[in-house]
Scaffold this motif. Structure first.
Motif, PDB file in Angstrom:
ATOM      1  N   ALA A 101       0.830  -1.205   0.000  1.00 42.45           N
ATOM      2  CA  ALA A 101       0.000   0.000   0.000  1.00 42.45           C
ATOM      3  C   ALA A 101       0.866   1.258   0.000  1.00 42.45           C
ATOM      4  N   VAL A 102       1.921   1.260   0.815  1.00 44.35           N
ATOM      5  CA  VAL A 102       2.794   2.433   0.886  1.00 44.35           C
ATOM      6  C   VAL A 102       3.553   2.617  -0.428  1.00 44.35           C
ATOM      7  N   LEU A 103       3.993   1.519  -1.031  1.00 43.56           N
ATOM      8  CA  LEU A 103       4.671   1.617  -2.325  1.00 43.56           C
ATOM      9  C   LEU A 103       3.726   2.190  -3.378  1.00 43.56           C
ATOM     10  N   TYR A 104       2.480   1.754  -3.363  1.00 36.84           N
ATOM     11  CA  TYR A 104       1.475   2.297  -4.284  1.00 36.84           C
ATOM     12  C   TYR A 104       1.238   3.778  -4.012  1.00 36.84           C
ATOM     13  N   ARG A 105       1.110   4.153  -2.741  1.00 41.05           N
ATOM     14  CA  ARG A 105       0.891   5.558  -2.381  1.00 41.05           C
ATOM     15  C   ARG A 105       2.066   6.438  -2.809  1.00 41.05           C
ATOM     16  N   SER A 106       3.273   5.861  -2.837  1.00 44.50           N
ATOM     17  CA  SER A 106       4.461   6.640  -3.198  1.00 44.50           C
ATOM     18  C   SER A 106       4.476   7.014  -4.676  1.00 44.50           C
ATOM     19  N   LYS A 107       3.609   6.392  -5.458  1.00 45.57           N
ATOM     20  CA  LYS A 107       3.478   6.637  -6.898  1.00 45.57           C
ATOM     21  C   LYS A 107       4.694   6.150  -7.683  1.00 45.57           C
ATOM     22  N   MET A 108       5.398   5.153  -7.128  1.00 46.30           N
ATOM     23  CA  MET A 108       6.512   4.558  -7.866  1.00 46.30           C
ATOM     24  C   MET A 108       6.071   3.317  -8.634  1.00 46.30           C
ATOM     25  N   VAL A 109       4.799   2.958  -8.502  1.00 51.24           N
ATOM     26  CA  VAL A 109       4.191   1.863  -9.267  1.00 51.24           C
ATOM     27  C   VAL A 109       2.784   2.306  -9.658  1.00 51.24           C
ATOM     28  N   PRO A 110       2.241   1.760 -10.751  1.00 45.45           N
ATOM     29  CA  PRO A 110       0.936   2.234 -11.220  1.00 45.45           C
ATOM     30  C   PRO A 110      -0.265   1.696 -10.462  1.00 45.45           C
ATOM     31  N   THR A 111      -0.154   0.503  -9.883  1.00 46.72           N
ATOM     32  CA  THR A 111      -1.293  -0.119  -9.205  1.00 46.72           C
ATOM     33  C   THR A 111      -0.810  -0.869  -7.971  1.00 46.72           C
ATOM     34  N   GLU A 164      -2.159  11.124 -12.881  1.00 43.46           N
ATOM     35  CA  GLU A 164      -3.441  10.575 -12.437  1.00 43.46           C
ATOM     36  C   GLU A 164      -3.608  10.641 -10.926  1.00 43.46           C
ATOM     37  N   ARG A 165      -2.500  10.480 -10.198  1.00 43.66           N
ATOM     38  CA  ARG A 165      -2.573  10.438  -8.735  1.00 43.66           C
ATOM     39  C   ARG A 165      -1.550  11.381  -8.120  1.00 43.66           C
ATOM     40  N   ASP A 166      -1.835  11.826  -6.901  1.00 44.59           N
ATOM     41  CA  ASP A 166      -0.882  12.595  -6.110  1.00 44.59           C
ATOM     42  C   ASP A 166      -0.401  11.732  -4.947  1.00 44.59           C
ATOM     43  N   VAL A 167       0.759  12.050  -4.434  1.00 44.92           N
ATOM     44  CA  VAL A 167       1.268  11.360  -3.249  1.00 44.92           C
ATOM     45  C   VAL A 167       0.647  12.013  -2.020  1.00 44.92           C
ATOM     46  N   PRO A 168      -0.011  11.241  -1.154  1.00 45.42           N
ATOM     47  CA  PRO A 168      -0.636  11.840   0.035  1.00 45.42           C
ATOM     48  C   PRO A 168       0.406  12.352   1.022  1.00 45.42           C
ATOM     49  N   GLU A 169      -0.032  13.217   1.931  1.00 47.09           N
ATOM     50  CA  GLU A 169       0.892  13.874   2.859  1.00 47.09           C
ATOM     51  C   GLU A 169       1.557  12.914   3.838  1.00 47.09           C
ATOM     52  N   TYR A 170       0.954  11.759   4.065  1.00 48.93           N
ATOM     53  CA  TYR A 170       1.546  10.837   5.036  1.00 48.93           C
ATOM     54  C   TYR A 170       2.633   9.949   4.428  1.00 48.93           C
ATOM     55  N   VAL A 171       2.945  10.191   3.154  1.00 49.71           N
ATOM     56  CA  VAL A 171       4.074   9.533   2.496  1.00 49.71           C
ATOM     57  C   VAL A 171       4.939  10.625   1.869  1.00 49.71           C
ATOM     58  N   ASP A 172       6.223  10.621   2.190  1.00 50.86           N
ATOM     59  CA  ASP A 172       7.158  11.612   1.655  1.00 50.86           C
ATOM     60  C   ASP A 172       8.008  10.939   0.582  1.00 50.86           C
ATOM     61  N   ALA A 173       7.669  11.179  -0.678  1.00 55.61           N
ATOM     62  CA  ALA A 173       8.342  10.506  -1.787  1.00 55.61           C
ATOM     63  C   ALA A 173       9.399  11.396  -2.424  1.00 55.61           C
ATOM     64  N   ASP A 174      10.537  10.804  -2.713  1.00 54.60           N
ATOM     65  CA  ASP A 174      11.609  11.466  -3.460  1.00 54.60           C
ATOM     66  C   ASP A 174      11.821  10.647  -4.729  1.00 54.60           C
ATOM     67  N   HIS A 175      11.117  11.022  -5.784  1.00 50.68           N
ATOM     68  CA  HIS A 175      11.165  10.233  -7.010  1.00 50.68           C
ATOM     69  C   HIS A 175      12.524  10.292  -7.692  1.00 50.68           C
ATOM     70  N   GLY A 176      13.266  11.353  -7.455  1.00 54.09           N
ATOM     71  CA  GLY A 176      14.600  11.444  -8.031  1.00 54.09           C
ATOM     72  C   GLY A 176      15.536  10.379  -7.488  1.00 54.09           C
ATOM     73  N   LYS A 177      15.287   9.975  -6.239  1.00 47.43           N
ATOM     74  CA  LYS A 177      16.109   8.947  -5.595  1.00 47.43           C
ATOM     75  C   LYS A 177      15.385   7.602  -5.516  1.00 47.43           C
ATOM     76  N   PHE A 178      14.165   7.546  -6.043  1.00 41.87           N
ATOM     77  CA  PHE A 178      13.362   6.319  -6.035  1.00 41.87           C
ATOM     78  C   PHE A 178      13.183   5.782  -4.612  1.00 41.87           C
ATOM     79  N   LEU A 179      12.818   6.670  -3.713  1.00 43.54           N
ATOM     80  CA  LEU A 179      12.567   6.252  -2.338  1.00 43.54           C
ATOM     81  C   LEU A 179      11.412   7.052  -1.748  1.00 43.54           C
TER      82      LEU A 179
END
Length: 208
Positions: A101-111, A164-179
């Motif tokens: 669920a957290v990986l999905y919320r991070s928007k690093m995967v589509p589903t 299509e989706r935004d990352v919610p506030e309870y997950v802090d995503a750094d897509h440049g570092k893939f984390l």
């Protein structure tokens, strides 16, 4: 489309058709073009009973998180009951702590299905250590990241680029570092469900 991608799309669409809702808010959901269920009798839906409404709420919640099995879902419910506070809110918090669920919320995967597959294939690290169990429960402060091999997967790159989706506030995503860091366990009103999720009806279902 790769065979694994086709299976994930089929699984999502099958759940959407069975429940009659666009569960993940996807533009290609089959229910976007029709408001009735699958099969020749799909248009003859009767008004559901109270039990039917409660059952549907449970099926929607299980389906949203990747069609979680009944045995495991009941364990989550039992834990939600055991904890202090509102049982429905507790249940949502538990589900949102799952690694997939957290990986999905991070928007690093589509589903959520892609999240589960990515984890199962060993592409995900939790606090720097490889983890291939999608149901692992994260704690606030835990950091998930993708291994180098996964950073070039087209589905990952497409998911990050998608609007299509935004990352919610309870997950802090750094897509440049893939984390991403799991900041906190969310309340129900913080979770970006594209459809109405009613954990109170799930509580009523199991309280019968």
């Amino acid at each position: 489309m790769a065979k694994s991608d086709h299976k994930r799309h089929s699984a999502k669409h099958k759940i959407d058709r069975r429940l009659g809702v666009n569960l993940w808010g996807r533009p290609k959901s089959p229910v976007n073009s029709r408001e009735y269920g699958p099969g020749q009798h799909g248009q003859r839906r009767k008004k559901p009973t109270d039990f039917g409404v409660q059952l549907m709420a449970k099926q929607k919640l299980k389906g949203y998180y990747g069609n979680i099995g009944e045995k495991q879902f009941k364990k989550y419910y039992a834990e939600a009951v055991r904890r202090r506070g509102d049982t429905g809110q507790n249940l949502i918090g538990i589900l949102e702590c799952r690694l997939d669920a957290v990986l999905y919320r991070s928007k690093m995967v589509p589903t959520v299905f892609a999240a589960r597959q990515t984890i199962n294939h060993g592409h995900v690290l939790v606090n720097g250590k490889r983890c291939n169990i999608a149901s692992v429960m994260l704690k606030p402060g835990d950091v998930i990241s993708l291994k180098d091999k996964a950073k070039n997967i087209p589905a990952v790159l497409d998911a990050i680029a998608s609007v299509e989706r935004d990352v919610p506030e309870y997950v802090d995503a750094d897509h440049g570092k893939f984390l991403a860091t799991f900041v906190r366990v969310p309340a129900l009103d913080e979770v970006p469900y594209p459809v109405q999720i009613e954990p109170n009806l799930v509580v009523e279902y199991y309280s019968r």
